[in-house]
Every structure is written in structure tokens, then in C-alpha cells.
Design a protein around this motif. Structure first.
Motif, PDB file in Angstrom:
ATOM      1  N   TYR A 108       0.811  -1.222   0.000  1.00 28.33           N
ATOM      2  CA  TYR A 108       0.000   0.000   0.000  1.00 28.33           C
ATOM      3  C   TYR A 108       0.847   1.277   0.000  1.00 28.33           C
ATOM      4  O   TYR A 108       0.296   2.377   0.013  1.00 28.33           O
ATOM      5  N   GLY A 109       2.165   1.139   0.008  1.00 28.09           N
ATOM      6  CA  GLY A 109       3.024   2.324   0.001  1.00 28.09           C
ATOM      7  C   GLY A 109       4.225   2.130   0.908  1.00 28.09           C
ATOM      8  O   GLY A 109       4.594   1.008   1.252  1.00 28.09           O
ATOM      9  N   ASP A 110       4.831   3.240   1.318  1.00 27.30           N
ATOM     10  CA  ASP A 110       6.025   3.186   2.162  1.00 27.30           C
ATOM     11  C   ASP A 110       5.679   2.779   3.594  1.00 27.30           C
ATOM     12  O   ASP A 110       4.563   3.009   4.079  1.00 27.30           O
ATOM     13  N   LEU A 111       6.680   2.210   4.262  1.00 26.97           N
ATOM     14  CA  LEU A 111       6.513   1.858   5.670  1.00 26.97           C
ATOM     15  C   LEU A 111       6.700   3.087   6.553  1.00 26.97           C
ATOM     16  O   LEU A 111       7.509   3.968   6.239  1.00 26.97           O
ATOM     17  N   PRO A 112       5.967   3.177   7.664  1.00 26.91           N
ATOM     18  CA  PRO A 112       6.252   4.239   8.640  1.00 26.91           C
ATOM     19  C   PRO A 112       7.667   4.056   9.180  1.00 26.91           C
ATOM     20  O   PRO A 112       8.131   2.934   9.384  1.00 26.91           O
ATOM     21  N   THR A 113       8.361   5.129   9.397  1.00 28.03           N
ATOM     22  CA  THR A 113       9.744   5.062   9.866  1.00 28.03           C
ATOM     23  C   THR A 113       9.920   5.897  11.131  1.00 28.03           C
ATOM     24  O   THR A 113       9.063   6.713  11.486  1.00 28.03           O
ATOM     25  N   GLY A 114      11.053   5.670  11.795  1.00 28.80           N
ATOM     26  CA  GLY A 114      11.396   6.464  12.970  1.00 28.80           C
ATOM     27  C   GLY A 114      11.037   5.839  14.292  1.00 28.80           C
ATOM     28  O   GLY A 114      11.311   6.415  15.350  1.00 28.80           O
ATOM     29  N   HIS A 115      10.407   4.658  14.264  1.00 28.81           N
ATOM     30  CA  HIS A 115       9.994   4.033  15.520  1.00 28.81           C
ATOM     31  C   HIS A 115      10.494   2.596  15.632  1.00 28.81           C
ATOM     32  O   HIS A 115       9.966   1.820  16.428  1.00 28.81           O
ATOM     33  N   GLU A 116      11.518   2.249  14.852  1.00 30.47           N
ATOM     34  CA  GLU A 116      12.003   0.865  14.869  1.00 30.47           C
ATOM     35  C   GLU A 116      12.716   0.548  16.177  1.00 30.47           C
ATOM     36  O   GLU A 116      13.409   1.390  16.744  1.00 30.47           O
ATOM     37  N   LEU A 117      12.519  -0.685  16.649  1.00 33.38           N
ATOM     38  CA  LEU A 117      13.210  -1.180  17.839  1.00 33.38           C
ATOM     39  C   LEU A 117      14.006  -2.420  17.471  1.00 33.38           C
ATOM     40  O   LEU A 117      13.560  -3.221  16.644  1.00 33.38           O
ATOM     41  N   PRO A 118      15.199  -2.589  18.071  1.00 31.80           N
ATOM     42  CA  PRO A 118      15.932  -3.850  17.833  1.00 31.80           C
ATOM     43  C   PRO A 118      15.148  -5.019  18.389  1.00 31.80           C
ATOM     44  O   PRO A 118      14.339  -4.877  19.309  1.00 31.80           O
ATOM     45  N   LEU A 119      15.416  -6.200  17.826  1.00 32.17           N
ATOM     46  CA  LEU A 119      14.667  -7.397  18.196  1.00 32.17           C
ATOM     47  C   LEU A 119      14.779  -7.695  19.686  1.00 32.17           C
ATOM     48  O   LEU A 119      13.799  -8.120  20.316  1.00 32.17           O
ATOM     49  N   TRP A 120      15.964  -7.451  20.275  1.00 29.45           N
ATOM     50  CA  TRP A 120      16.154  -7.779  21.680  1.00 29.45           C
ATOM     51  C   TRP A 120      15.334  -6.879  22.598  1.00 29.45           C
ATOM     52  O   TRP A 120      15.113  -7.200  23.769  1.00 29.45           O
ATOM     53  N   LYS A 121      14.832  -5.761  22.065  1.00 29.74           N
ATOM     54  CA  LYS A 121      13.936  -4.904  22.843  1.00 29.74           C
ATOM     55  C   LYS A 121      12.470  -5.178  22.515  1.00 29.74           C
ATOM     56  O   LYS A 121      11.603  -5.120  23.384  1.00 29.74           O
ATOM     57  N   SER A 122      12.202  -5.454  21.239  1.00 30.27           N
ATOM     58  CA  SER A 122      10.809  -5.603  20.826  1.00 30.27           C
ATOM     59  C   SER A 122      10.164  -6.873  21.374  1.00 30.27           C
ATOM     60  O   SER A 122       8.996  -6.868  21.749  1.00 30.27           O
ATOM     61  N   ILE A 123      10.931  -7.968  21.449  1.00 24.20           N
ATOM     62  CA  ILE A 123      10.355  -9.227  21.931  1.00 24.20           C
ATOM     63  C   ILE A 123       9.972  -9.145  23.410  1.00 24.20           C
ATOM     64  O   ILE A 123       8.845  -9.502  23.782  1.00 24.20           O
ATOM     65  N   PRO A 124      10.865  -8.660  24.320  1.00 25.18           N
ATOM     66  CA  PRO A 124      10.434  -8.524  25.727  1.00 25.18           C
ATOM     67  C   PRO A 124       9.231  -7.598  25.888  1.00 25.18           C
ATOM     68  O   PRO A 124       8.335  -7.870  26.693  1.00 25.18           O
ATOM     69  N   ARG A 125       9.198  -6.510  25.111  1.00 18.93           N
ATOM     70  CA  ARG A 125       8.045  -5.610  25.221  1.00 18.93           C
ATOM     71  C   ARG A 125       6.776  -6.287  24.730  1.00 18.93           C
ATOM     72  O   ARG A 125       5.705  -6.111  25.312  1.00 18.93           O
ATOM     73  N   SER A 126       6.913  -7.086  23.660  1.00 17.30           N
ATOM     74  CA  SER A 126       5.758  -7.825  23.151  1.00 17.30           C
ATOM     75  C   SER A 126       5.239  -8.809  24.185  1.00 17.30           C
ATOM     76  O   SER A 126       4.018  -8.959  24.375  1.00 17.30           O
ATOM     77  N   ILE A 127       6.163  -9.491  24.875  1.00 17.84           N
ATOM     78  CA  ILE A 127       5.758 -10.447  25.912  1.00 17.84           C
ATOM     79  C   ILE A 127       5.040  -9.718  27.047  1.00 17.84           C
ATOM     80  O   ILE A 127       3.985 -10.160  27.526  1.00 17.84           O
ATOM     81  N   LYS A 128       5.596  -8.593  27.479  1.00 16.26           N
ATOM     82  CA  LYS A 128       4.984  -7.822  28.553  1.00 16.26           C
ATOM     83  C   LYS A 128       3.586  -7.358  28.173  1.00 16.26           C
ATOM     84  O   LYS A 128       2.630  -7.501  28.945  1.00 16.26           O
ATOM     85  N   ASP A 129       3.450  -6.806  26.958  1.00 16.55           N
ATOM     86  CA  ASP A 129       2.146  -6.321  26.505  1.00 16.55           C
ATOM     87  C   ASP A 129       1.144  -7.464  26.401  1.00 16.55           C
ATOM     88  O   ASP A 129      -0.031  -7.308  26.751  1.00 16.55           O
ATOM     89  N   SER A 130       1.606  -8.624  25.929  1.00 21.10           N
ATOM     90  CA  SER A 130       0.703  -9.769  25.802  1.00 21.10           C
ATOM     91  C   SER A 130       0.248 -10.265  27.167  1.00 21.10           C
ATOM     92  O   SER A 130      -0.910 -10.653  27.339  1.00 21.10           O
ATOM     93  N   LEU A 131       1.140 -10.232  28.154  1.00 19.45           N
ATOM     94  CA  LEU A 131       0.764 -10.659  29.501  1.00 19.45           C
ATOM     95  C   LEU A 131      -0.250  -9.691  30.110  1.00 19.45           C
ATOM     96  O   LEU A 131      -1.199 -10.119  30.781  1.00 19.45           O
ATOM     97  N   VAL A 132      -0.052  -8.406  29.875  1.00 18.38           N
ATOM     98  CA  VAL A 132      -1.017  -7.414  30.371  1.00 18.38           C
ATOM     99  C   VAL A 132      -2.373  -7.633  29.710  1.00 18.38           C
ATOM    100  O   VAL A 132      -3.421  -7.640  30.374  1.00 18.38           O
ATOM    101  N   THR A 133      -2.357  -7.835  28.395  1.00 19.44           N
ATOM    102  CA  THR A 133      -3.608  -8.073  27.676  1.00 19.44           C
ATOM    103  C   THR A 133      -4.277  -9.352  28.153  1.00 19.44           C
ATOM    104  O   THR A 133      -5.501  -9.399  28.342  1.00 19.44           O
TER     105      THR A 133
END
Length: 245
Positions: A108-133
Motif C-alpha cells: 500500500y506504500g512506504d513503511l512508517p519510519t522512525g519508531h524501529e526497535l531492535p529485536l532484543w527490545k521488541s520481543i520482551p516488550r511484546s511479551i509484557k504487553d501480551s501478559l497485560v492483555t
């Protein structure tokens, strides 16, 4: 609901990415199926362990109680399967679904930029958010599970409320990737979805019903991720229209 069908159409046109997205869903499904099989074959033994106070009862009463407890335990396992499958699959398949979601957005076009996180940060945050949910989900579904045994209400009102609650939180989980790509933290994502309840419920309730069908959750998961990416881009986080001067 149309956003799910857009996602389904996208993976149908890109079967390589559909197969790519099947891998984590299939692995989690196999693990869950093995767990449910064990629970189903050992539910009576678990019920025996959980009701030692019934050892002195008459045989008929003891058998009836433990059969009911075993049924409740297995039913709770099935409910837990349904409400946690998406969260666990997204955690396990984070790198897979991140790539899949990106490919959908590139259509559908270009990807949003400026908010990328390295994998070692994104996975723990994903786990935390999933546990909260998951905590929010259990807060609603545990009382609904027990209300399901109430005559009339348990067979009419409770299933509808359960589908609405589970559907909303399915949308929370599935839209997280595309929203995080836009820098939206968990509270902001919840606020966006609360402000778009019709879209969130239409998308999520349809998926909840599909995921109740054995193996359908595995087959539909890549389409669900793709549809969520389209919905975030086109509806939930679409840029505001620019007024002409």
C-alpha cells in the motif's frame, strides 16, 4: 469484517508469505493440541487430586462430582486455548509476523519510519504487553466462564459477551505490530481501539468464531495478521486528510 477478507485476499495472492506465516501458528497449535489431549485423558485424575474431601462420599456422589470437576477443568483448558492462542503465537512468531506485516504495508506504500526497535527490545516488550492483555482477558472471561453454568443466561447472554470480549482483545493483539510500527504504545493502542469499537469488534469477533474451528486458527492466522495491518493503515491510524488552503 472486510479487513479480514482483504488480508485473506492478500495471502491468497502471495502464497509464499501465507506458508511463511503458517510456521509459528502450526508449532503453537501442535503444542496446545498435545496439552489438551493430555488434559482430556487425565482430567478425571486431576479431578481426583483436586477433590480429596470427597474420598469419604458415596460412590455415586463422588463419581458425579469428579466427573463434573473434570469437565470444568477440560472446559477451562479449551477456553484458555482460545483466549491465549493468538498472544502466544504472536510472541513465538514475532520475527515472522513482523516481516509479513511489513510486506502487506509495502503493498500500500512506504513503511512508517522512525519508531524501529531492535529485536532484543521488541520481543520482551511484546511479551509484557501480551501478559497485560491476557490479564485483562482473564479478568472478563473467568467470570463469564462460571456464569456459563447459570441456566438460560449461560446459554444466551454469556456466549455473546464472551465473543465480544475475546474478539476485542484478539484485535488488540493482532494490530499491535502495525501500531508499534507507528510508535503507539500499549495505552495508546487501547485508546485507538476503544475509539473504533465497531471496527475492532467486527474484525475480532469474526476471527474469534473462525478460531473456534479446529485448525482454522492455524490456516487463518497469516490472513488475520495481514488484515490487521491493512486495518491499521487504512482505518485505525490513517493520516488525517489535509484541508486545501
Amino acid at each position: 469484517m472486510g479487513f479480514f477478507f482483504q488480508g485473506l485476499r492478500w495471502v491468497a495472492r502471495n502464497p509464499r508469505w501465507w506458508l511463511f506465516g503458517l510456521i509459528p501458528a502450526l508449532l503453537v497449535f501442535i503444542a496446545y493440541a498435545a496439552g489438551l489431549y493430555w488434559l482430556g485423558t487425565n482430567a478425571v485424575d486431576v479431578a481426583d487430586w483436586a477433590t480429596p474431601f470427597a474420598d469419604g462420599w458415596g460412590e455415586a456422589a463422588r463419581t458425579a462430582l469428579r466427573a463434573l470437576v473434570g469437565l470444568v477443568i477440560f472446559g477451562a483448558g479449551v477456553v484458555l486455548f482460545v483466549v491465549t492462542f493468538t498472544a502466544v503465537t504472536l510472541i513465538v512468531g514475532e520475527p515472522f509476523y513482523e516481516k509479513l506485516s511489513e510486506q502487506v504495508e509495502l503493498t500500500y506504500g512506504d513503511l512508517p519510519t522512525g519508531h524501529e526497535l531492535p529485536l532484543w527490545k521488541s520481543i520482551p516488550r511484546s511479551i509484557k504487553d501480551s501478559l497485560v492483555t491476557l490479564g485483562y482477558v482473564l479478568l472478563f472471561t473467568v467470570p463469564l466462564f462460571f456464569l456459563g453454568f447459570v441456566p438460560v443466561i449461560g446459554q444466551t447472554v454469556v456466549p455473546v459477551l464472551g465473543a465480544l470480549v475475546s474478539g476485542f482483545f484478539l484485535t488488540v493483539e493482532l494490530t499491535a505490530l502495525a501500531m508499534e510500527r507507528r510508535g503507539l504504545a500499549r495505552r495508546s493502542r487501547f485508546a485507538v481501539l476503544r475509539g473504533n469499537k465497531a471496527s475492532a469488534l467486527g474484525f475480532g469477533v469474526l476471527l474469534f468464531l473462525i478460531f473456534l474451528i479446529p485448525l482454522a486458527s492455524v490456516v487463518a492466522m497469516p490472513a488475520a495478521v495481514a488484515g490487521a495491518a491493512v486495518m491499521v493503515r487504512m482505518r485505525l491510524a490513517a493520516p488525517a486528510p489535509q484541508l486545501r488552503p
